[in-house]
Design an enzyme around this catalytic site. Structure first.
Site, mmCIF file in Angstrom:
data_model
loop_
_atom_site.group_PDB
_atom_site.id
_atom_site.type_symbol
_atom_site.label_atom_id
_atom_site.label_comp_id
_atom_site.label_asym_id
_atom_site.label_seq_id
_atom_site.Cartn_x
_atom_site.Cartn_y
_atom_site.Cartn_z
ATOM 1 C CG ASP A 39 7.069 -39.936 -35.935
ATOM 2 O OD1 ASP A 39 7.090 -40.128 -34.708
ATOM 3 O OD2 ASP A 39 6.713 -38.865 -36.457
ATOM 4 C CG ASP A 67 9.926 -36.518 -23.204
ATOM 5 O OD1 ASP A 67 8.684 -36.624 -23.203
ATOM 6 O OD2 ASP A 67 10.577 -36.107 -22.226
ATOM 7 N N GLY A 157 19.629 -41.777 -27.630
ATOM 8 C CA GLY A 157 19.772 -40.433 -28.184
ATOM 9 C C GLY A 157 20.604 -39.575 -27.241
HETATM 10 N N1 AR6 Z 1 10.052 -41.861 -33.158
HETATM 11 C C1 AR6 Z 1 10.927 -42.850 -32.866
HETATM 12 N N2 AR6 Z 1 12.170 -42.618 -32.402
HETATM 13 C C2 AR6 Z 1 12.544 -41.337 -32.235
HETATM 14 C C3 AR6 Z 1 11.699 -40.243 -32.515
HETATM 15 C C4 AR6 Z 1 10.393 -40.556 -32.996
HETATM 16 N N3 AR6 Z 1 9.514 -39.598 -33.289
HETATM 17 N N4 AR6 Z 1 12.388 -39.096 -32.255
HETATM 18 C C5 AR6 Z 1 13.606 -39.464 -31.820
HETATM 19 N N5 AR6 Z 1 13.712 -40.815 -31.821
HETATM 20 P P1 AR6 Z 1 16.026 -39.591 -27.142
HETATM 21 P P2 AR6 Z 1 17.019 -40.736 -24.595
HETATM 22 C C6 AR6 Z 1 14.850 -41.666 -31.430
HETATM 23 O O1 AR6 Z 1 17.109 -38.565 -27.119
HETATM 24 O O2 AR6 Z 1 18.357 -40.973 -25.188
HETATM 25 C C7 AR6 Z 1 14.660 -36.116 -23.954
HETATM 26 O O3 AR6 Z 1 15.012 -34.767 -23.905
HETATM 27 C C8 AR6 Z 1 16.219 -41.055 -31.389
HETATM 28 O O4 AR6 Z 1 16.777 -41.033 -32.694
HETATM 29 O O5 AR6 Z 1 14.659 -39.202 -27.514
HETATM 30 O O6 AR6 Z 1 16.373 -41.802 -23.780
HETATM 31 C C9 AR6 Z 1 13.985 -36.580 -22.668
HETATM 32 O O7 AR6 Z 1 13.204 -35.547 -22.101
HETATM 33 C C10 AR6 Z 1 16.957 -42.026 -30.482
HETATM 34 O O8 AR6 Z 1 17.421 -43.124 -31.247
HETATM 35 O O9 AR6 Z 1 15.896 -40.338 -25.695
HETATM 36 C C11 AR6 Z 1 15.141 -36.943 -21.803
HETATM 37 O O10 AR6 Z 1 15.661 -35.803 -21.146
HETATM 38 C C12 AR6 Z 1 15.873 -42.542 -29.542
HETATM 39 O O11 AR6 Z 1 14.633 -42.095 -30.097
HETATM 40 C C13 AR6 Z 1 16.162 -37.479 -22.766
HETATM 41 O O12 AR6 Z 1 15.854 -36.899 -24.029
HETATM 42 C C14 AR6 Z 1 15.978 -42.034 -28.117
HETATM 43 O O13 AR6 Z 1 16.528 -40.729 -28.131
HETATM 44 C C15 AR6 Z 1 16.073 -38.980 -22.925
HETATM 45 O O14 AR6 Z 1 17.134 -39.409 -23.745
#
Ligand code: AR6
Length: 207
Positions: A39, A67, A157
Site C-alpha cells: 500500500d 488517489d 487502474g
Molecule cells: N497503493 C498502491 N497502489 C494502489 C493503491 C494503494 N493504496 N490503491 C490502488 N492502487 P488508479 P489511474 C493501484 O485507478 O489508473 C483516480 O480516481 C491500483 O490497483 O488509482 O492512474 C484519480 O483521481 C492500480 O493498479 O489510477 C484519477 O481520476 C494503480 O494503483 C484516476 O483514478 C492505479 O490505479 C487515475 O487512474
C-alpha cells in the site's frame, strides 16, 4: 546492491504481511530500482528525502483508487494544498503528463508528487503521455532533492492502461534517471501487476 560497498539499504515500510518481499535491481553502483507489493500510503524511508507519486487527475482534488487512498491518509491539508496549485486553465491544475509537488502532511512520506497519466482509450498517444508522467515526476523529484521515490502503477487502474505495456514505459523511464536517485520503488497493490513488473524488470534490467 551489487557494488557500491558502503551503501546502506533504506529502512522501508509499506505495512502488511507482504512488506518483506522487496526485489531489488541495481541501476548503477549507487542506485536501485525496487519492486514490492503493498500500500503506497504506508511507504516511507526513514530520515530521508522521500516522496510518493500520486496517480491523480487534472483537477488534483482527489478521486478514487490510489488517489483517494492517498488523500484519506494525508488528511484534508493535502486537498487544501492541491487546491492552492494554480490552474493552468479552468479545472486543470496538472495537465496529462505533467507533475506537481506538495507536502505529505499526515502521510509517512514527506512529499507527494502528483502526476496525471493518460486514459488509455482516450489519449491520442498514451505511451508518450505515460512516459511524460514518469519523466516529469522524476524531474520534479530531482529538483526537490528527493533521493527515495515510490510509484504505484500509474494509469493501470481506472485509466485502463494494459499492464505489460505500462511496465515497459515505467521501468525504461526510471532507468534513464539511474544516477539521480538512491532508490526508485514500485509499490504495487495487485498480485498480477507485481508479477508483470517483476518479469519486465528481469527482461529489461538483467541482460
Ligand atoms: N497503493 C498502491 N497502489 C494502489 C493503491 C494503494 N493504496 N490503491 C490502488 N492502487 P488508479 P489511474 C493501484 O485507478 O489508473 C483516480 O480516481 C491500483 O490497483 O488509482 O492512474 C484519480 O483521481 C492500480 O493498479 O489510477 C484519477 O481520476 C494503480 O494503483 C484516476 O483514478 C492505479 O490505479 C487515475 O487512474
Amino acid at each position: 546492491f551489487a557494488r557500491g560497498g558502503g551503501s546502506r539499504s533504506a529502512r522501508v515500510s509499506t505495512g502488511g504481511e507482504d512488506s518483506h518481499r522487496i526485489v531489488s535491481f541495481p541501476l548503477s553502483p549507487s542506485s536501485a530500482l525496487k519492486i514490492q507489493k503493498g500500500d503506497i500510503t504506508r511507504w516511507f524511508v526513514d530520515g530521508s528525502s522521500d516522496a510518493i507519486v500520486n496517480p491523480a487527475n487534472k483537477r488534483m482534488l482527489g478521486g478514487g483508487g490510489a488517489d483517494g487512498a492517498i488523500h484519506r491518509a494525508a488528511g484534508p491539508e493535502l486537498r487544501a494544498a492541491c487546491h492552492n496549485v494554480p490552474e493552468v486553465r479552468p479545472g486543470v491544475r496538472c495537465p496529462t503528463g505533467e507533475a506537481r509537488i506538495t507536502p505529505g502532511f499526515r502521510l509517512p512520506a514527506s512529499r507527494v508528487i502528483h502526476t496525471v497519466g493518460p486514459m488509455y482509450d482516450v489519449d491520442s498517444n498514451p505511451e508518450a503521455s505515460l512516459r511524460n508522467a514518469y519523466r516529469n515526476s522524476l524531474l520534479v523529484a530531482r529538483e526537490n532533492n528527493i533521493q527515495y521515490i515510490a510509484y504505484p502503477a500509474i494509469s493501470c487502474g481506472v485509466y485502463g492502461y494494459p499492464y505489460d505495456e505500462a511496465a515497459t514505459v515505467a521501468i525504461s523511464s526510471v532507468r534513464e534517471f539511474a544516477n539521480d536517485f538512491k532508490e526508485v520503488h514500485f509499490v504495487l497493490f495487485l498480485d498480477d501487476i507485481f508479477n508483470v513488473w517483476l518479469n519486465k524488470a528481469n527482461e529489461l534490467l538483467q541482460n
